[in-house]
Scaffold this active site. Structure first.
Site, PDB file in Angstrom:
ATOM      1  CD  GLU A 128      -3.066  -0.322   1.825  1.00  0.00           C
ATOM      2  OE1 GLU A 128      -3.508   0.369   1.951  1.00  0.00           O
ATOM      3  OE2 GLU A 128      -4.210  -1.703   1.847  1.00  0.00           O
ATOM      4  CE1 TYR A 154      -1.559  -0.453   7.703  1.00  0.00           C
ATOM      5  CE2 TYR A 154      -2.571  -0.409   5.617  1.00  0.00           C
ATOM      6  CZ  TYR A 154      -1.148  -1.271   6.698  1.00  0.00           C
ATOM      7  OH  TYR A 154      -0.289  -1.815   6.753  1.00  0.00           O
TER       8      TYR A 154
HETATM    9  P1  NAD Z   1      -3.200  -7.705  12.949  1.00  0.00           P
HETATM   10  O1  NAD Z   1      -4.025  -6.160  13.284  1.00  0.00           O
HETATM   11  O2  NAD Z   1      -3.716  -8.792  12.442  1.00  0.00           O
HETATM   12  O3  NAD Z   1      -1.962  -7.626  14.471  1.00  0.00           O
HETATM   13  C1  NAD Z   1      -1.450  -6.494  14.672  1.00  0.00           C
HETATM   14  C2  NAD Z   1      -0.339  -6.864  15.832  1.00  0.00           C
HETATM   15  O4  NAD Z   1       0.265  -6.157  16.523  1.00  0.00           O
HETATM   16  C3  NAD Z   1      -1.670  -7.366  16.814  1.00  0.00           C
HETATM   17  O5  NAD Z   1      -1.347  -8.456  18.193  1.00  0.00           O
HETATM   18  C4  NAD Z   1      -1.539  -6.227  17.667  1.00  0.00           C
HETATM   19  O6  NAD Z   1      -2.552  -6.699  18.953  1.00  0.00           O
HETATM   20  C5  NAD Z   1      -0.144  -5.529  17.739  1.00  0.00           C
HETATM   21  N1  NAD Z   1       0.127  -4.445  17.930  1.00  0.00           N
HETATM   22  C6  NAD Z   1      -0.067  -3.178  17.359  1.00  0.00           C
HETATM   23  N2  NAD Z   1      -0.177  -1.861  18.157  1.00  0.00           N
HETATM   24  C7  NAD Z   1       1.093  -2.595  19.365  1.00  0.00           C
HETATM   25  C8  NAD Z   1       1.751  -2.227  19.667  1.00  0.00           C
HETATM   26  N3  NAD Z   1       2.098  -0.084  19.734  1.00  0.00           N
HETATM   27  N4  NAD Z   1       2.984  -2.419  20.922  1.00  0.00           N
HETATM   28  C9  NAD Z   1       2.756  -3.652  20.166  1.00  0.00           C
HETATM   29  N5  NAD Z   1       2.093  -4.660  19.439  1.00  0.00           N
HETATM   30  C10 NAD Z   1       0.607  -3.706  18.739  1.00  0.00           C
HETATM   31  O7  NAD Z   1      -1.964  -6.769  11.643  1.00  0.00           O
HETATM   32  P2  NAD Z   1      -1.146  -8.292  10.575  1.00  0.00           P
HETATM   33  O8  NAD Z   1      -1.871  -8.259   9.349  1.00  0.00           O
HETATM   34  O9  NAD Z   1      -0.968  -9.416  10.880  1.00  0.00           O
HETATM   35  O10 NAD Z   1      -0.380  -7.122   9.800  1.00  0.00           O
HETATM   36  C11 NAD Z   1       1.229  -6.907  10.767  1.00  0.00           C
HETATM   37  C12 NAD Z   1       2.142  -6.561   9.580  1.00  0.00           C
HETATM   38  O11 NAD Z   1       1.894  -6.702   8.906  1.00  0.00           O
HETATM   39  C13 NAD Z   1       1.751  -5.033   9.627  1.00  0.00           C
HETATM   40  O12 NAD Z   1       2.559  -4.366   9.708  1.00  0.00           O
HETATM   41  C14 NAD Z   1       1.107  -4.500   8.720  1.00  0.00           C
HETATM   42  O13 NAD Z   1       1.448  -3.648   8.046  1.00  0.00           O
HETATM   43  C15 NAD Z   1       1.656  -5.763   7.746  1.00  0.00           C
HETATM   44  N6  NAD Z   1       1.169  -5.468   6.246  1.00  0.00           N
HETATM   45  C16 NAD Z   1      -0.149  -6.599   6.575  1.00  0.00           C
HETATM   46  C17 NAD Z   1      -0.972  -7.145   5.064  1.00  0.00           C
HETATM   47  C18 NAD Z   1      -2.319  -7.657   5.111  1.00  0.00           C
HETATM   48  O14 NAD Z   1      -2.953  -8.453   3.977  1.00  0.00           O
HETATM   49  N7  NAD Z   1      -2.641  -8.065   6.647  1.00  0.00           N
HETATM   50  C19 NAD Z   1      -0.211  -6.932   3.803  1.00  0.00           C
HETATM   51  C20 NAD Z   1       0.941  -6.356   4.253  1.00  0.00           C
HETATM   52  C21 NAD Z   1       1.907  -6.191   5.417  1.00  0.00           C
HETATM   53  O1  DAU Z   2      -2.146  -4.735   0.573  1.00  0.00           O
HETATM   54  C1  DAU Z   2      -1.801  -4.705   1.351  1.00  0.00           C
HETATM   55  C2  DAU Z   2      -3.068  -4.686   2.560  1.00  0.00           C
HETATM   56  O2  DAU Z   2      -3.732  -5.530   2.454  1.00  0.00           O
HETATM   57  C3  DAU Z   2      -2.072  -4.320   4.540  1.00  0.00           C
HETATM   58  O3  DAU Z   2      -0.925  -3.479   3.979  1.00  0.00           O
HETATM   59  C4  DAU Z   2      -3.404  -3.743   5.426  1.00  0.00           C
HETATM   60  O4  DAU Z   2      -2.746  -4.532   6.258  1.00  0.00           O
HETATM   61  C5  DAU Z   2      -4.895  -4.705   4.379  1.00  0.00           C
HETATM   62  O5  DAU Z   2      -5.657  -5.173   6.138  1.00  0.00           O
HETATM   63  C6  DAU Z   2      -4.670  -4.997   3.709  1.00  0.00           C
HETATM   64  O6  DAU Z   2      -6.142  -3.617   3.537  1.00  0.00           O
HETATM   65  P1  DAU Z   2      -6.735  -3.678   2.189  1.00  0.00           P
HETATM   66  O7  DAU Z   2      -7.327  -2.485   2.496  1.00  0.00           O
HETATM   67  O8  DAU Z   2      -6.699  -3.888   1.066  1.00  0.00           O
HETATM   68  O9  DAU Z   2      -7.643  -4.667   3.098  1.00  0.00           O
HETATM   69  P2  DAU Z   2      -9.698  -5.135   3.959  1.00  0.00           P
HETATM   70  O10 DAU Z   2      -9.358  -6.431   3.787  1.00  0.00           O
HETATM   71  O11 DAU Z   2      -9.289  -4.093   4.738  1.00  0.00           O
HETATM   72  O12 DAU Z   2      -9.926  -4.782   2.360  1.00  0.00           O
HETATM   73  C7  DAU Z   2      -9.942  -5.530   1.194  1.00  0.00           C
HETATM   74  C8  DAU Z   2     -10.818  -5.065  -0.048  1.00  0.00           C
HETATM   75  O13 DAU Z   2     -12.105  -5.540   0.565  1.00  0.00           O
HETATM   76  C9  DAU Z   2     -11.063  -3.330  -0.144  1.00  0.00           C
HETATM   77  O14 DAU Z   2     -10.746  -3.087  -1.373  1.00  0.00           O
HETATM   78  C10 DAU Z   2     -12.177  -2.814   0.709  1.00  0.00           C
HETATM   79  C11 DAU Z   2     -13.115  -3.937   0.497  1.00  0.00           C
HETATM   80  N1  DAU Z   2     -13.730  -4.399   1.576  1.00  0.00           N
HETATM   81  C12 DAU Z   2     -13.008  -4.631   2.857  1.00  0.00           C
HETATM   82  C13 DAU Z   2     -13.812  -4.847   4.091  1.00  0.00           C
HETATM   83  C14 DAU Z   2     -13.653  -5.028   5.166  1.00  0.00           C
HETATM   84  C15 DAU Z   2     -15.233  -4.305   1.070  1.00  0.00           C
HETATM   85  O15 DAU Z   2     -15.727  -3.964   0.017  1.00  0.00           O
HETATM   86  N2  DAU Z   2     -15.813  -4.257   1.833  1.00  0.00           N
HETATM   87  C16 DAU Z   2     -15.506  -4.673   3.243  1.00  0.00           C
HETATM   88  O16 DAU Z   2     -16.510  -5.068   4.482  1.00  0.00           O
END
Ligand code: NAD
Ligand code: DAU
Length: 337
Positions: A128, A154
């Site tokens: 992102e 974010y």
């Molecule tokens: P998540 O929200 O599921 O988990 C985040 C965790 O961090 C939680 O356990 C929370 O309690 C902890 N946390 C939050 N604030 C904190 C703080 N101040 N100190 C200590 N712990 C804290 O997130 P996720 O989806 O597992 O994402 C993990 C990492 O990967 C993030 O940095 C996110 O930006 C990155 N990322 C996520 C995705 C995705 O698709 N979910 C994709 C690419 C990168």
């Molecule tokens: O690309 C990596 C990112 O992917 C991470 O960095 C973020 O932490 C992670 O949350 C995710 O971001 P997105 O915004 O892409 O994920 P989200 O699951 O929130 O949404 C995925 C897509 O679905 C987005 O286009 C918004 C849409 N959406 C999401 C929700 C929650 C809906 O249409 N309805 C919904 O209720």
């Protein structure tokens, strides 16, 4: 004796999957998880991680004294920073905590690396930070050279953290790497994100809220493939480098939602189009050439298999996500300290 790794945010989605991945792959490594247990952190997620090589510490990465004391005591070889506020919609409602955790928390960890001579810092970043791609240019992909161009508070906070990481490398010689991954899916994902939200709503016969037309595109990666990439980067990646992680798995949101409904055997009439997300990124698509060429990383799980595994996991672990929906998981605090 294997490495001693500080895993921040390990009670969240990707961090916990990384802990389980590393326990399977490197059983001799010591893994210390620090997590503040925000709404997104869940200790139940780590119920199966407990062993002699695992320690959980309740703490905030912005708490400098706590982080420094832990680093002094544990003498880590590596910090992998997953801890973050991660949900775009929440960052639109209230950006402040995103700036605190995602930027200032990263700074504390980088300072700890410098002070305690930790030999590697890995920042788990996101695609992102590159903003979005137009829907009518399927030939365009994010490479590591794509300019940073963020859309939401974010992504701006994640991009700021990345800039800080690279600045520490240049100014202080901090040994850093960064991975920028596409959308993950799999077990233990908090049911506010698209895939687990839609699975839980479909199972409850509730309306599935699709933003706008549902034509935005995300590039989906099974979470274990992300964990594998991080392991490979921290072992063999070049210090000071960024690696994009993604597996050419682009899907529109509506396609993903229809796949889930079909797999669960529910009717498409549950789909409800709702107001679009402000500033909604149109398309993400990763070019993974660098990580493939330099580290020989490739995703192992195809989307059809990964989504089936994920739906099966949510069906077999209803207690895990129902405790989240009811709020009961917040009362569980069974950690060793
Ligand atoms: P998540 O929200 O599921 O988990 C985040 C965790 O961090 C939680 O356990 C929370 O309690 C902890 N946390 C939050 N604030 C904190 C703080 N101040 N100190 C200590 N712990 C804290 O997130 P996720 O989806 O597992 O994402 C993990 C990492 O990967 C993030 O940095 C996110 O930006 C990155 N990322 C996520 C995705 C995705 O698709 N979910 C994709 C690419 C990168
Ligand atoms: O690309 C990596 C990112 O992917 C991470 O960095 C973020 O932490 C992670 O949350 C995710 O971001 P997105 O915004 O892409 O994920 P989200 O699951 O929130 O949404 C995925 C897509 O679905 C987005 O286009 C918004 C849409 N959406 C999401 C929700 C929650 C809906 O249409 N309805 C919904 O209720």
């Amino acid at each position: 004796m294997g490495k001693n790794i500080l895993v921040t945010g390990g009670a969240g989605f990707i961090g916990s999957n990384y802990i389980y991945y590393m326990q399977r792959k490197h059983p001799d490594y010591r893994l210390v998880c620090i997590d503040a247990l925000t709404y997104a952190g869940n200790l139940h997620t780590l119920d199966n991680a407990a062993n002699g090589n695992f320690r959980f510490v309740l703490g905030d990465i912005t708490d400098r004294d706590l982080v420094f004391n832990l680093c002094k005591e544990e003498k880590f070889d590596l910090i992998v920073n997953f801890a973050a506020e991660s949900h775009v919609d929440r960052s639109i409602e209230n950006p402040e905590i995103f700036l605190k955790t995602n930027i200032l928390g990263t700074q504390v960890l980088l300072d700890a690396c410098n002070k305690f001579d930790i030999s590697r810092y890995h920042q788990v970043s996101t695609d992102e930070v590159y903003g979005d791609l137009p829907l009518d240019r399927p030939d365009l992909f994010f490479t590591e050279n794509t300019p940073i161009h963020t859309s939401s508070p974010y992504s701006a906070s994640k991009a700021s953290a990345d800039l800080l990481v690279m600045a520490y490398h240049r100014t202080f010689g901090t040994p850093v790497t960064i991975s920028r991954c596409s959308n993950n899916y799999g077990p233990y994902q908090f049911p506010e994100k698209l895939i687990p939200l839609m699975i839980s709503k479909a199972l409850a016969d509730e309306p599935l809220p699709v933003y706008g037309e549902g034509l935005n595109v995300r590039d989906w990666l099974y979470v274990d493939d992300h964990c594998k990439a991080i392991d490979m980067i921290t072992q063999n990646g070049k210090i000071g480098e960024v690696y994009n992680v993604g597996g050419h798995n682009e899907k529109t949101n509506i396609e993903v939602v229809r796949t889930i409904l079909k797999a669960i055997g529910k009717d498409e009439s549950l789909i409800t189009h709702v107001k679009d997300r402000p500033g909604h990124d149109r398309r993400y698509a990763i070019d993974p050439t660098k990580i493939k060429t330099e580290l020989d990383w490739e995703p192992e799980t195809k989307f059809n298999d990964g989504i089936a595994l994920t739906i099966e996991w949510y069906l077999n672990n209803t207690e895990w996500w129902q405790k989240i929906l009811s709020g009961e998981y917040r009362e569980y605090r069974n950690f060793g300290g």
